[in-house]
Design a protein around this motif. Structure first.
Motif, PDB file in Angstrom:
ATOM      1  N   ALA A   1     -25.203   7.024   0.073  1.00  0.00           N
ATOM      2  CA  ALA A   1     -25.273   7.772  -1.191  1.00  0.00           C
ATOM      3  C   ALA A   1     -26.644   7.667  -1.848  1.00  0.00           C
ATOM      4  O   ALA A   1     -26.846   8.190  -2.943  1.00  0.00           O
ATOM      5  N   TYR A   2     -27.609   7.002  -1.198  1.00  0.00           N
ATOM      6  CA  TYR A   2     -28.946   6.853  -1.780  1.00  0.00           C
ATOM      7  C   TYR A   2     -29.628   8.211  -1.909  1.00  0.00           C
ATOM      8  O   TYR A   2     -29.442   9.107  -1.069  1.00  0.00           O
ATOM      9  N   THR A   3     -30.418   8.351  -2.986  1.00  0.00           N
ATOM     10  CA  THR A   3     -31.235   9.543  -3.144  1.00  0.00           C
ATOM     11  C   THR A   3     -32.381   9.501  -2.140  1.00  0.00           C
ATOM     12  O   THR A   3     -32.624   8.482  -1.473  1.00  0.00           O
ATOM     13  N   LYS A   4     -33.119  10.599  -2.051  1.00  0.00           N
ATOM     14  CA  LYS A   4     -34.248  10.670  -1.119  1.00  0.00           C
ATOM     15  C   LYS A   4     -35.286   9.606  -1.449  1.00  0.00           C
ATOM     16  O   LYS A   4     -35.847   8.949  -0.560  1.00  0.00           O
ATOM     17  N   LYS A   5     -35.552   9.371  -2.772  1.00  0.00           N
ATOM     18  CA  LYS A   5     -36.538   8.368  -3.173  1.00  0.00           C
ATOM     19  C   LYS A   5     -36.037   6.959  -2.849  1.00  0.00           C
ATOM     20  O   LYS A   5     -36.795   6.102  -2.373  1.00  0.00           O
ATOM     21  N   GLU A   6     -34.739   6.714  -3.123  1.00  0.00           N
ATOM     22  CA  GLU A   6     -34.183   5.390  -2.814  1.00  0.00           C
ATOM     23  C   GLU A   6     -34.246   5.112  -1.317  1.00  0.00           C
ATOM     24  O   GLU A   6     -34.557   3.993  -0.887  1.00  0.00           O
ATOM     25  N   MET A   7     -33.971   6.132  -0.508  1.00  0.00           N
ATOM     26  CA  MET A   7     -34.011   5.944   0.939  1.00  0.00           C
ATOM     27  C   MET A   7     -35.441   5.655   1.408  1.00  0.00           C
ATOM     28  O   MET A   7     -35.667   4.834   2.301  1.00  0.00           O
ATOM     29  N   GLN A   8     -36.409   6.342   0.777  1.00  0.00           N
ATOM     30  CA  GLN A   8     -37.809   6.094   1.120  1.00  0.00           C
ATOM     31  C   GLN A   8     -38.197   4.656   0.762  1.00  0.00           C
ATOM     32  O   GLN A   8     -38.842   3.957   1.554  1.00  0.00           O
ATOM     33  N   ASP A   9     -37.776   4.205  -0.432  1.00  0.00           N
ATOM     34  CA  ASP A   9     -38.063   2.822  -0.848  1.00  0.00           C
ATOM     35  C   ASP A   9     -37.344   1.830   0.051  1.00  0.00           C
ATOM     36  O   ASP A   9     -37.896   0.776   0.400  1.00  0.00           O
TER      37      ASP A   9
END
Length: 796
Positions: free
Chosen positions: A238-246
């Motif tokens: 459920a992570y956002t694109k930014k969270e997944m990048q981080d």
């Protein structure tokens, strides 16, 4: 007495310097040695023999070689000694007549991903200089051809403090030969994210499936949960694109977790640094299994596995690049070097040619310089170390070898003998720990230790010439002329394992049917393709259990009880009998003595002086708290049980109040492989090579699987132990297992039901099946090198 007579008398008397012609050892007590006293002649070849575990290595390596190294270290300044290992003085009363010792043992060469045969022998360094002088187009200094040197460019202002300070612009550039894509490893990796975490869970729910990443570990899971970049309670999917990048790729960033400054880093680079920067062969088994699941290694598409930059790959000498040179078999490369006629680098060509010829001379001409050092067997690693000594100008030094014939076909042993004799004839003392009769036969002096192993050994049973050994009553003397005979009848296969089109390394599309339900021996000269056929072509899984030559990994806290899993049923039996927790009976857990942390000894670091190990005064070396030692099983406490030999423990746990079937089964297997004399709590670091090999075999005997693959199980075994090993192999086959053995020992070949012989030579001269059939047919045909030597062995 006249003046002439007095002069003659003085001339006849030996010079004082010539009286030191022996190495005198008196009262050696290292490991299991029992006040051993022996005189070893200098400038002679002395072979030390005896059953595995009798004390050979303790005398030669841990006493003589260790004291020589310690004394040499003491000649350096205190400052230099602070950067060197500090071995303690061996337990020995007198050590006289020592010379400088050069040890050539079977320790594996450091398996760094960028370590190759060329880098560990300096052959690569000489090749790089050669290409930097003659390579066309010229691309730079020797570093431009080095796959472990990256290219560096920098520019900026620097302040020069000379008179008035002034800032000047400066640039810096270094040309390296490292491939930028694979960073000099030759392979690139793709990571399977599904093996790192379960994306249906959150970090707080234990999403990570990486070994050692537990929820209470602040350095791994904790830094992700408390970093502030991620929601630890949100499922990863459920992570956002930014969270997944981080989560996966964020650059290293300082964060504070529970008041502690830590570095947060994306999961992918963290895994690459933690696991992929290390050599896979050097990892613990469960970590290696994880890496094999999670990571796919493929040949680097940019450098095609050569590890080198484009410039290094395109610069050539006489039509070949340094990548081509390193990929050639060393014997072919030596021919190429001899064909170069360039007076400007004549000394370099002579030195490089000599080094490459030494490889050929020592039986390693089939290797290539780009062969990763971690893939060498123990015997190959030892012979690679010998290369640098063959052309040495040093004399009057002591060379110490540990079974230099390990992994050698009988055809190659004669060449090794000639090398040992040449070192002796240059005026050196050569000490060899060896079991093979072919090597014992060339000895000037033999020292036989025994009579048994472990506590039953540690004494000198015989010392003298080879002829005197034959008539001596020692174990080696009695078995010196033993020869296994061919079987009158052999077992019939119950099926076949089909191998088709095998082409790993030097194999040439080999098709062979490996019979099942019998004892099958795969043999051939060193480098003929045996290991490639068995380890790379026999399908993994499908009930195949492989016991290879990879070393046992363990600290001084590890022992046979912990390695085999024997300690687990023992701890549970103690816990059940006394109504307490099993963890109390582990010296690495709650039951450990708090003073020495369960080590049994206290290690004192004395900086540049030798460190000292003293028995712990609180537990008196027993490793456990006093309260734990009050708990008993069958009248014995846990420290007394760990001090038992395997044979004693087998009887103890076999019946009576202490009867523990699970422990008894493991002890039975240890006794089956001839380790009945080992102490359960003996540190793994004190075991000999043969003992470690058999310990591993005992552990794998319980594995489920109908096919057992063994890689040179006779390594480190005495002549008397080989007969016991043959009996064990027979029992395994009779119990329904199919046993495939990669072996050179003629006793194992003679005892086989079926032989697959590879050759006819090594490297590109091998890789073919030159015989498959019964041992008797191989002897009768004598069509291969193996057939000739086996026929001579059995007296046909």
């Amino acid at each position: 007495m006249s003046k002439v007579t007095r002069t003659a008398a003085r001339t006849a008397a030996p010079h004082a310097a010539d009286r030191h012609d022996v190495i005198r050892v008196h009262g050696a007590r290292v490991n299991n040695l029992k006040d051993v006293s022996v005189e070893i002649p200098k400038r002679r070849l002395t072979v030390f023999t005896g059953v595995s575990g009798s004390g050979k290595s303790s005398l030669v390596f841990d006493t003589i070689a260790a004291e020589s190294q310690r004394l040499i270290n003491e000649t350096y300044s205190a400052f230099v000694q602070g950067f060197m290992p500090t071995p303690a003085r061996p337990e020995v009363d007198v050590l006289d007549g020592l010379t400088t010792v050069i040890s050539v043992d079977q320790q594996r060469i450091g398996a760094d991903p960028r370590s190759t045969v060329g880098t560990v022998t300096d052959a690569n360094a000489m090749l790089r200089i050669l290409f930097s002088r003659l390579g066309e187009p010229h691309i730079g200094p020797p570093s431009a051809y080095a796959f472990n040197v990256p290219s560096v460019r920098a520019s900026g202002a620097i302040t020069v403090e000379r008179g008035a300070k002034k800032a000047v612009k400066a640039t810096f550039q270094r040309t390296g030969g490292m491939c930028t894509r694979c960073e000099g490893r030759g392979t690139v990796s793709d990571i399977d994210l599904t093996q790192l975490y379960d994306d249906s869970k959150s970090i707080a729910e234990g999403a990570f499936t990486i070994p050692g990443w537990k929820s209470d570990n602040v350095w791994t899971v904790g830094v992700y949960a408390e970093s502030g970049f991620l929601d630890p309670h949100k499922p990863i999917r459920a992570y956002t694109k930014k969270e997944m990048q981080d989560f996966l790729y964020r650059e290293p960033t300082k964060v504070k977790v529970n008041g502690v400054n830590l570095t947060y880093e994306g999961l992918i680079p963290k895994i690459q640094k933690s696991f992929l920067s290390k050599d896979k062969e050097a990892m613990q088994p469960h970590i290696r299994a994880f890496v094999e699941r999670a990571v796919t290694f493929t040949t680097c598409p940019e450098c095609d596995g050569t590890r080198l930059s484009e410039g290094a790959r395109t610069s050539k000498v006489a039509g070949i690049s340094i990548a081509d040179a390193c990929a050639r078999e060393i014997r072919d490369l030596a021919e190429w070097v001899r064909g170069l006629d360039e007076p400007s680098v004549a000394p370099l060509l002579a030195k490089l040619g000599h080094t490459l010829d030494s490889f050929v001379e020592i039986g390693l001409g089939y290797l290539s310089l780009d062969r990763p050092s971690g893939t060498l067997s123990g015997g190959e690693a030892q012979r690679v170390k010998m290369v640098r000594h063959l052309g040495s100008s040093l004399t009057d030094v002591t060379y110490v070898f540990d079974e230099p014939t390990v992994g050698l076909h009988p055809h190659d042993i004669q060449r090794m003998n000639e090398l040992l004799l040449r070192l002796r004839d240059k005026g050196n003392t050569v000490l060899v720990v060896e079991h093979k009769p072919e090597v014992i036969a060339i000895a000037d002096h033999v020292v036989d230790l025994g009579p048994g192993a472990g506590t039953a050994g540690g004494t000198v049973c015989f010392q003298g010439t080879v002829e005197e050994l034959r008539t001596a009553g020692s174990v080696t003397g009695r078995h010196y002329d033993d020869r296994a005979g061919l079987k009158e009848t052999v077992r019939e296969p119950t099926g076949t394992l089909e191998i088709r089109g095998a082409n790993t390394h030097n194999l040439r599309d080999v098709d062979v049917d490996v019979p099942l339900g019998v004892l099958c021996v795969v043999t051939g000269v060193a480098g003929s393709g045996k290991s490639s056929l068995v380890h790379s072509s026999v399908p993994a899984g499908a009930g195949v259990v492989v016991v290879d030559q990879s070393p046992i990994r363990g600290s001084r806290r590890s022992n046979p009880a912990t390695y085999t899993g024997l300690l687990d049923p023992i701890r549970k039996a103690f816990a059940k009998a006394n109504g307490v927790k099993p963890a109390l009976f582990s010296a690495n857990s709650e039951g450990a003595c708090p003073t020495c942390n369960g080590a049994g000894v206290l290690y004192t670091d004395l900086a540049m002086m030798a460190g000292v190990a003293t028995p712990c005064e609180d537990c008196e070396g027993r490793r456990f708290q006093a309260s734990v030692l009050e708990y008993r099983l069958g009248g014995r406490d846990i420290s007394e049980v760990l001090a038992m030999s395997v044979a004693e423990a087998e009887e103890f746990f076999g019946s009576g109040d202490a009867a523990t079937p699970a422990a008894h089964r493991i002890l039975d297997r240890l006794a089956d492989v001839g380790l009945g004399y080992l102490t359960l709590g003996q540190p793994l670091t004190t075991l000999s090579g043969g003992e470690r090999q058999r310990l591993k075999l005992a552990t794998h005997m319980a594995d489920k699987g109908g096919i057992l693959v063994l890689d040179e199980p006779t390594a480190g075994l005495h002549l008397a132990d080989v007969a016991q090993l043959l009996g064990l192999l027979d029992r395994l086959v009779d119990a329904g297992k199919s046993v495939i053995v990669v072996e050179h020992h003629q006793a194992v070949m003679a005892h086989a039901d079926w032989i697959i012989d590879l050759g006819p030579g090594a490297g590109h001269d091998g890789g073919r099946v030159v015989f498959e059939g019964r041992p008797a047919d191989l002897v009768a045909a004598r069509a291969t090198l193996t057939g000739e030597h086996l026929a001579a062995y059995v007296g046909r």
